[in-house]
Design a protein around this motif. Structure first.
Motif, PDB file in Angstrom:
ATOM      1  N   ILE A  21      -9.828 -63.266  10.622  1.00  0.00           N
ATOM      2  CA  ILE A  21     -10.342 -63.541  11.963  1.00  0.00           C
ATOM      3  C   ILE A  21     -11.189 -64.808  11.951  1.00  0.00           C
ATOM      4  O   ILE A  21     -11.089 -65.652  12.848  1.00  0.00           O
ATOM      5  N   GLU A  22     -12.021 -64.942  10.924  1.00  0.00           N
ATOM      6  CA  GLU A  22     -12.915 -66.094  10.837  1.00  0.00           C
ATOM      7  C   GLU A  22     -12.159 -67.405  10.685  1.00  0.00           C
ATOM      8  O   GLU A  22     -12.687 -68.474  11.007  1.00  0.00           O
ATOM      9  N   GLN A  23     -10.934 -67.364  10.203  1.00  0.00           N
ATOM     10  CA  GLN A  23     -10.154 -68.593  10.039  1.00  0.00           C
ATOM     11  C   GLN A  23      -9.756 -69.194  11.380  1.00  0.00           C
ATOM     12  O   GLN A  23      -9.392 -70.361  11.451  1.00  0.00           O
ATOM     13  N   GLY A  24      -9.816 -68.382  12.441  1.00  0.00           N
ATOM     14  CA  GLY A  24      -9.664 -68.922  13.783  1.00  0.00           C
ATOM     15  C   GLY A  24      -8.298 -68.835  14.424  1.00  0.00           C
ATOM     16  O   GLY A  24      -8.183 -68.956  15.643  1.00  0.00           O
ATOM     17  N   HIS A  25      -7.241 -68.623  13.662  1.00  0.00           N
ATOM     18  CA  HIS A  25      -5.910 -68.579  14.269  1.00  0.00           C
ATOM     19  C   HIS A  25      -5.312 -67.173  14.255  1.00  0.00           C
ATOM     20  O   HIS A  25      -4.145 -66.993  14.593  1.00  0.00           O
ATOM     21  N   VAL A  26      -6.097 -66.191  13.844  1.00  0.00           N
ATOM     22  CA  VAL A  26      -5.669 -64.789  13.888  1.00  0.00           C
ATOM     23  C   VAL A  26      -6.562 -64.052  14.879  1.00  0.00           C
ATOM     24  O   VAL A  26      -7.784 -64.105  14.780  1.00  0.00           O
ATOM     25  N   THR A  27      -5.942 -63.409  15.845  1.00  0.00           N
ATOM     26  CA  THR A  27      -6.678 -62.637  16.846  1.00  0.00           C
ATOM     27  C   THR A  27      -6.410 -61.157  16.633  1.00  0.00           C
ATOM     28  O   THR A  27      -5.253 -60.731  16.570  1.00  0.00           O
ATOM     29  N   VAL A  28      -7.483 -60.396  16.492  1.00  0.00           N
ATOM     30  CA  VAL A  28      -7.366 -58.952  16.284  1.00  0.00           C
ATOM     31  C   VAL A  28      -8.083 -58.238  17.413  1.00  0.00           C
ATOM     32  O   VAL A  28      -9.225 -58.559  17.753  1.00  0.00           O
ATOM     33  N   ARG A  29      -7.400 -57.284  18.009  1.00  0.00           N
ATOM     34  CA  ARG A  29      -7.977 -56.474  19.082  1.00  0.00           C
ATOM     35  C   ARG A  29      -7.801 -55.009  18.697  1.00  0.00           C
ATOM     36  O   ARG A  29      -6.694 -54.584  18.340  1.00  0.00           O
ATOM     37  N   ILE A  30      -8.863 -54.247  18.794  1.00  0.00           N
ATOM     38  CA  ILE A  30      -8.854 -52.843  18.370  1.00  0.00           C
ATOM     39  C   ILE A  30      -8.668 -51.905  19.556  1.00  0.00           C
ATOM     40  O   ILE A  30      -9.260 -52.092  20.616  1.00  0.00           O
ATOM     41  N   ILE A  31      -7.834 -50.881  19.348  1.00  0.00           N
ATOM     42  CA  ILE A  31      -7.684 -49.793  20.304  1.00  0.00           C
ATOM     43  C   ILE A  31      -8.545 -48.638  19.793  1.00  0.00           C
ATOM     44  O   ILE A  31      -8.194 -47.994  18.797  1.00  0.00           O
ATOM     45  N   PRO A  32      -9.704 -48.377  20.388  1.00  0.00           N
ATOM     46  CA  PRO A  32     -10.561 -47.303  19.878  1.00  0.00           C
ATOM     47  C   PRO A  32      -9.972 -45.920  20.153  1.00  0.00           C
ATOM     48  O   PRO A  32      -9.251 -45.720  21.140  1.00  0.00           O
ATOM     49  N   THR A  33     -10.281 -44.983  19.288  1.00  0.00           N
ATOM     50  CA  THR A  33      -9.729 -43.636  19.443  1.00  0.00           C
ATOM     51  C   THR A  33     -10.269 -42.921  20.681  1.00  0.00           C
ATOM     52  O   THR A  33      -9.647 -41.981  21.174  1.00  0.00           O
ATOM     53  N   ASN A  34     -11.439 -43.354  21.177  1.00  0.00           N
ATOM     54  CA  ASN A  34     -12.002 -42.698  22.365  1.00  0.00           C
ATOM     55  C   ASN A  34     -11.566 -43.358  23.666  1.00  0.00           C
ATOM     56  O   ASN A  34     -12.121 -43.104  24.726  1.00  0.00           O
TER      57      ASN A  34
END
Length: 257
Positions: free
Chosen positions: A172-185
């Motif tokens: 993520i810190e490298q800047g060209h990877v985007t991560v989005r989390i789907i929370p369990t709640n």
């Protein structure tokens, strides 16, 4: 057209036509243009993209694994190599492009019981080499939607999970990877079977979706299905945390370990 008619149009014999259709033999730019004209295709962007594909004789790193691993391993790597963008949904495992070697080894060991080291090692190595598309000087834009469930499952041990989460943060810190989390709640999420990789092409007609099933990996390119899967991706994306909040979420999980 029937195969013999196409062969006559291209000035080829039946054997050559069969080899072209099966992908054993290449096809020249001139022949691609001749076919496009015959089928009344006037989309120059599509024709140019097809010619680029047809005349590309690059021997990629994945070719080393043909005959060593099942053909789909090389096919997936080749599709990723030619992608203009990569967007992925994963529910039960960390995405392959973000996995550490220990994580990948644990997954393959579990999923294919009794796999000898001679077959396990090249699988892990291949998975690590796939990361080249999101690394280096010209990385492919990559976005992945990861369910919290996938991050909490310990496919190996606590230390391996900690290292895996840290690797995701590093990417993520490298800047060209985007991560989005789907929370369990998250309320209203019914996309447990939504896992896919959406591969962008040079033109919309050459986009592809990869989906894994118990029977193997399916490559989907029919526009009707792609339209449905684009809609599904957007629905899953609506259930995710923003990228910054997702990064903080993963950071907290790492500290918990």
């Amino acid at each position: 057209m029937k195969s013999r008619e196409a062969a006559a149009l291209l000035g080829a014999d039946a054997v050559q036509m069969s080899q072209i259709e099966s992908g054993v033999a290449g096809v020249s730019a001139e022949r691609v243009r001749r076919l496009a004209a015959h089928y009344a295709c006037t989309d120059e962007a599509l024709i140019d993209a097809l010619i680029t594909m047809a005349t590309d004789r690059t021997r990629g790193w994945w070719e080393e694994y043909r005959g060593v691993l099942p053909p789909v391993f090389a096919d997936v790597a080749e599709v990723e190599h030619h992608a203009t963008s990569l967007r992925e949904v994963v529910i039960t495992h960390v995405p392959g492009l973000l996995q550490t070697a220990d994580y990948a080894r644990a997954v393959y060991t579990y999923m294919v019981p009794g796999l000898p080291e001679s077959k396990l090692a090249p699988r892990v190595e291949h998975r690590m080499r796939r990361r080249v598309v999101i690394e280096g000087d010209d990385p492919t834009p990559y976005e992945t939607l990861i369910h919290e469930f996938a991050l909490r499952i310990r496919v190996a041990d606590r230390q391996a999970s900690r290292v895996q989460l840290q690797q995701i943060l590093d990417k993520i810190e490298q800047g060209h990877v985007t991560v989005r989390i789907i929370p369990t709640n998250q309320d209203g999420f019914a996309g447990a079977d939504a896992s896919m990789m959406y591969v962008g092409g040079p033109v919309p007609q050459l986009e592809t979706v990869l989906r894994d099933f118990p029977t193997g990996t399916m490559f989907i390119d029919a526009e009707t299905q792609l339209r449905q899967l684009r809609t599904l991706f957007r629905k899953v994306e609506e259930m995710t945390l923003e990228p910054r909040a997702s990064r903080d979420f993963i950071h907290r999980m790492t500290k918990e370990l």
